[in-house]
Motif scaffolding. Structure first.
Motif, PDB file in Angstrom:
ATOM      1  N   GLU A  37      -0.220   2.615  21.113  1.00 23.06           N
ATOM      2  CA  GLU A  37       0.766   1.649  21.606  1.00 23.06           C
ATOM      3  C   GLU A  37       2.071   2.339  21.985  1.00 23.06           C
ATOM      4  OE1 GLU A  37       0.747  -1.628  22.271  1.00 23.06           O
ATOM      5  OE2 GLU A  37      -1.290  -2.029  21.600  1.00 23.06           O
ATOM      6  N   LEU A  38       2.493   3.319  21.195  1.00 28.07           N
ATOM      7  CA  LEU A  38       3.710   4.057  21.530  1.00 28.07           C
ATOM      8  C   LEU A  38       3.554   4.811  22.850  1.00 28.07           C
ATOM      9  CD1 LEU A  38       4.843   5.501  18.078  1.00 28.07           C
ATOM     10  CD2 LEU A  38       6.002   3.751  19.448  1.00 28.07           C
ATOM     11  N   TRP A  39       2.399   5.454  23.041  1.00 28.33           N
ATOM     12  CA  TRP A  39       2.161   6.161  24.303  1.00 28.33           C
ATOM     13  C   TRP A  39       2.145   5.182  25.472  1.00 28.33           C
ATOM     14  CZ3 TRP A  39       3.296  10.806  25.353  1.00 28.33           C
ATOM     15  CH2 TRP A  39       3.180  11.816  24.404  1.00 28.33           C
ATOM     16  N   ALA A  40       1.571   4.003  25.282  1.00 32.15           N
ATOM     17  CA  ALA A  40       1.564   2.999  26.346  1.00 32.15           C
ATOM     18  C   ALA A  40       2.999   2.605  26.709  1.00 32.15           C
ATOM     19  CB  ALA A  40       0.762   1.769  25.922  1.00 32.15           C
ATOM     20  N   LEU A  41       3.828   2.389  25.710  1.00 32.20           N
ATOM     21  CA  LEU A  41       5.221   2.036  25.954  1.00 32.20           C
ATOM     22  C   LEU A  41       5.949   3.165  26.674  1.00 32.20           C
ATOM     23  CD1 LEU A  41       7.579   0.088  25.613  1.00 32.20           C
ATOM     24  CD2 LEU A  41       7.904   1.009  23.297  1.00 32.20           C
ATOM     25  N   PHE A  42       5.769   4.384  26.218  1.00 32.76           N
ATOM     26  CA  PHE A  42       6.417   5.548  26.829  1.00 32.76           C
ATOM     27  C   PHE A  42       6.013   5.690  28.304  1.00 32.76           C
ATOM     28  CE2 PHE A  42       6.308  10.114  27.881  1.00 32.76           C
ATOM     29  CZ  PHE A  42       7.652  10.413  27.737  1.00 32.76           C
ATOM     30  N   HIS A  43       4.712   5.665  28.571  1.00 35.96           N
ATOM     31  CA  HIS A  43       4.242   5.808  29.949  1.00 35.96           C
ATOM     32  C   HIS A  43       4.690   4.632  30.814  1.00 35.96           C
ATOM     33  CE1 HIS A  43       2.010   9.423  29.306  1.00 35.96           C
ATOM     34  NE2 HIS A  43       1.145   8.869  28.468  1.00 35.96           N
ATOM     35  N   GLY A  44       4.635   3.421  30.264  1.00 34.11           N
ATOM     36  CA  GLY A  44       5.056   2.254  31.020  1.00 34.11           C
ATOM     37  C   GLY A  44       6.532   2.286  31.380  1.00 34.11           C
ATOM     38  N   GLU A  59       6.047  -6.390  27.189  1.00 44.61           N
ATOM     39  CA  GLU A  59       5.282  -7.102  26.170  1.00 44.61           C
ATOM     40  C   GLU A  59       4.293  -6.149  25.533  1.00 44.61           C
ATOM     41  OE1 GLU A  59       5.342 -11.584  28.039  1.00 44.61           O
ATOM     42  OE2 GLU A  59       3.595 -10.323  28.434  1.00 44.61           O
ATOM     43  N   THR A  60       4.251  -6.165  24.215  1.00 35.30           N
ATOM     44  CA  THR A  60       3.296  -5.368  23.459  1.00 35.30           C
ATOM     45  C   THR A  60       2.634  -6.266  22.421  1.00 35.30           C
ATOM     46  OG1 THR A  60       2.995  -3.484  21.958  1.00 35.30           O
ATOM     47  CG2 THR A  60       5.136  -4.572  21.893  1.00 35.30           C
ATOM     48  N   ASP A  61       1.396  -5.942  22.087  1.00 35.77           N
ATOM     49  CA  ASP A  61       0.735  -6.729  21.043  1.00 35.77           C
ATOM     50  C   ASP A  61       0.901  -6.082  19.672  1.00 35.77           C
ATOM     51  OD1 ASP A  61      -1.033  -4.624  21.153  1.00 35.77           O
ATOM     52  OD2 ASP A  61      -2.770  -5.808  21.721  1.00 35.77           O
ATOM     53  N   SER A  62       1.809  -5.106  19.578  1.00 28.41           N
ATOM     54  CA  SER A  62       2.029  -4.415  18.311  1.00 28.41           C
ATOM     55  C   SER A  62       3.420  -4.708  17.751  1.00 28.41           C
ATOM     56  CB  SER A  62       1.861  -2.902  18.492  1.00 28.41           C
ATOM     57  OG  SER A  62       2.188  -2.237  17.287  1.00 28.41           O
ATOM     58  N   GLN A  63       3.462  -5.568  16.741  1.00 26.01           N
ATOM     59  CA  GLN A  63       4.740  -5.831  16.080  1.00 26.01           C
ATOM     60  C   GLN A  63       5.236  -4.588  15.347  1.00 26.01           C
ATOM     61  OE1 GLN A  63       3.809  -9.433  13.845  1.00 26.01           O
ATOM     62  NE2 GLN A  63       4.768 -10.657  15.443  1.00 26.01           N
ATOM     63  N   ASP A  93      20.283   3.330  32.511  1.00 25.36           N
ATOM     64  CA  ASP A  93      21.069   2.239  33.086  1.00 25.36           C
ATOM     65  C   ASP A  93      20.142   1.152  33.637  1.00 25.36           C
ATOM     66  OD1 ASP A  93      23.248   0.783  33.915  1.00 25.36           O
ATOM     67  OD2 ASP A  93      23.467   1.892  35.793  1.00 25.36           O
ATOM     68  N   TRP A  94      19.590   0.340  32.712  1.00 24.21           N
ATOM     69  CA  TRP A  94      18.693  -0.737  33.087  1.00 24.21           C
ATOM     70  C   TRP A  94      18.633  -1.753  31.979  1.00 24.21           C
ATOM     71  CZ3 TRP A  94      12.929   1.351  33.140  1.00 24.21           C
ATOM     72  CH2 TRP A  94      12.664   2.075  31.982  1.00 24.21           C
ATOM     73  N   LEU A  95      18.015  -2.890  32.238  1.00 24.52           N
ATOM     74  CA  LEU A  95      17.819  -3.935  31.235  1.00 24.52           C
ATOM     75  C   LEU A  95      16.361  -3.921  30.801  1.00 24.52           C
ATOM     76  CD1 LEU A  95      19.763  -6.953  32.728  1.00 24.52           C
ATOM     77  CD2 LEU A  95      20.147  -5.916  30.496  1.00 24.52           C
ATOM     78  N   VAL A  96      16.132  -3.717  29.508  1.00 21.45           N
ATOM     79  CA  VAL A  96      14.767  -3.716  28.971  1.00 21.45           C
ATOM     80  C   VAL A  96      14.745  -4.605  27.740  1.00 21.45           C
ATOM     81  CG1 VAL A  96      12.879  -2.336  28.033  1.00 21.45           C
ATOM     82  CG2 VAL A  96      14.392  -1.349  29.772  1.00 21.45           C
ATOM     83  N   ASN A  97      13.872  -5.594  27.755  1.00 19.62           N
ATOM     84  CA  ASN A  97      13.675  -6.470  26.610  1.00 19.62           C
ATOM     85  C   ASN A  97      12.224  -6.311  26.151  1.00 19.62           C
ATOM     86  OD1 ASN A  97      14.196  -8.486  24.696  1.00 19.62           O
ATOM     87  ND2 ASN A  97      13.443 -10.069  26.069  1.00 19.62           N
ATOM     88  N   ILE A  98      12.023  -5.910  24.914  1.00 22.74           N
ATOM     89  CA  ILE A  98      10.681  -5.690  24.374  1.00 22.74           C
ATOM     90  C   ILE A  98      10.340  -6.834  23.436  1.00 22.74           C
ATOM     91  CG2 ILE A  98       9.178  -4.132  23.068  1.00 22.74           C
ATOM     92  CD1 ILE A  98      11.066  -1.843  23.901  1.00 22.74           C
ATOM     93  N   THR A  99       9.226  -7.510  23.709  1.00 25.31           N
ATOM     94  CA  THR A  99       8.806  -8.637  22.883  1.00 25.31           C
ATOM     95  C   THR A  99       7.337  -8.503  22.503  1.00 25.31           C
ATOM     96  OG1 THR A  99       8.236  -9.974  24.824  1.00 25.31           O
ATOM     97  CG2 THR A  99      10.460 -10.231  23.942  1.00 25.31           C
ATOM     98  N   HIS A 100       6.966  -9.277  21.517  1.00 31.63           N
ATOM     99  CA  HIS A 100       5.584  -9.306  21.059  1.00 31.63           C
ATOM    100  C   HIS A 100       4.821 -10.397  21.797  1.00 31.63           C
ATOM    101  CE1 HIS A 100       2.278 -10.765  18.438  1.00 31.63           C
ATOM    102  NE2 HIS A 100       2.073  -9.467  18.311  1.00 31.63           N
ATOM    103  N   THR A 101       3.591 -10.093  22.162  1.00 32.59           N
ATOM    104  CA  THR A 101       2.664 -11.088  22.675  1.00 32.59           C
ATOM    105  C   THR A 101       1.311 -10.788  22.054  1.00 32.59           C
ATOM    106  OG1 THR A 101       1.761 -12.174  24.641  1.00 32.59           O
ATOM    107  CG2 THR A 101       1.941  -9.784  24.731  1.00 32.59           C
ATOM    108  N   TYR A 102       0.503 -11.787  21.905  1.00 32.14           N
ATOM    109  CA  TYR A 102      -0.850 -11.529  21.415  1.00 32.14           C
ATOM    110  C   TYR A 102      -1.664 -10.857  22.515  1.00 32.14           C
ATOM    111  CZ  TYR A 102       0.286 -14.375  17.394  1.00 32.14           C
ATOM    112  OH  TYR A 102       0.872 -14.862  16.265  1.00 32.14           O
TER     113      TYR A 102
END
Length: 156
Positions: A37-44, A59-63, A93-102
């Motif tokens: 999940e961390l690698w997915a976030l990093f690459h994304g 959106e990530t499924d990993s709380q 310099d950007w807006l990033v909001n990380i939330t949980h989704t199933y």
């Protein structure tokens, strides 16, 4: 495929209408689910930045990953270096909001991560969606929902 086990990551960047912009798959080798999940976030994050996407709803499924990002972890944590790289990405310099989704809330990313294992090791940018992904893309764009069944037991 196991935890730990052979692991991959995948993700999709969509426009504000939910349409495909670009996606990725990454075969990362032996890893835990949290590390994948961390690698997915990093690459994304890096892919979004390289495509000029400056206002992101991630959106990530990993709380657990969200907790790792929000709370400082011990420098000796096995994923401290990757977490540090992700945090550096978030200071751009950007807006990033990380939330949980199933998982059912983002079936396209789930499909991509599972199918990343057929690709060679490393990250692969997908300009066009794989043809097998069509029905999931369509369902997501149409707002099709899926039930998530949770078994709960109560003690009296």
């Amino acid at each position: 495929m196991g935890n730990p086990g052979l692991a991959g990551a995948g993700g999709v960047i969509r426009d504000d209408q939910g349409s495909w912009v670009v996606g990725f798959v990454a075969q990362i080798g032996e890893a835990t689910a949290g590390l994948a999940e961390l690698w997915a976030l990093f690459h994304g994050l890096n892919l979004a930045w390289s495509h000029g996407c400056l206002n992101l709803q991630v959106e990530t499924d990993s709380q657990l990953v969200i907790q790792w990002i929000k709370n400082r972890v011990d420098p000796l944590h096995p994923h401290a270096s990757l977490l540090s790289s992700i945090r550096r990405c978030l200071t751009r310099d950007w807006l990033v909001n990380i939330t949980h989704t199933y998982r059912e809330g983002n079936r396209v990313a789930d499909w991509l991560s599972k199918h990343s294992l057929v690709y060679p090791y490393g990250m692969h940018e997908l300009i066009d969606p794989p043809s097998d992904l069509g029905r999931f893309l369509h369902d997501d764009e149409m707002g099709v929902t899926f039930e998530r069944r949770v078994v709960a037991s109560t003690s009296l």
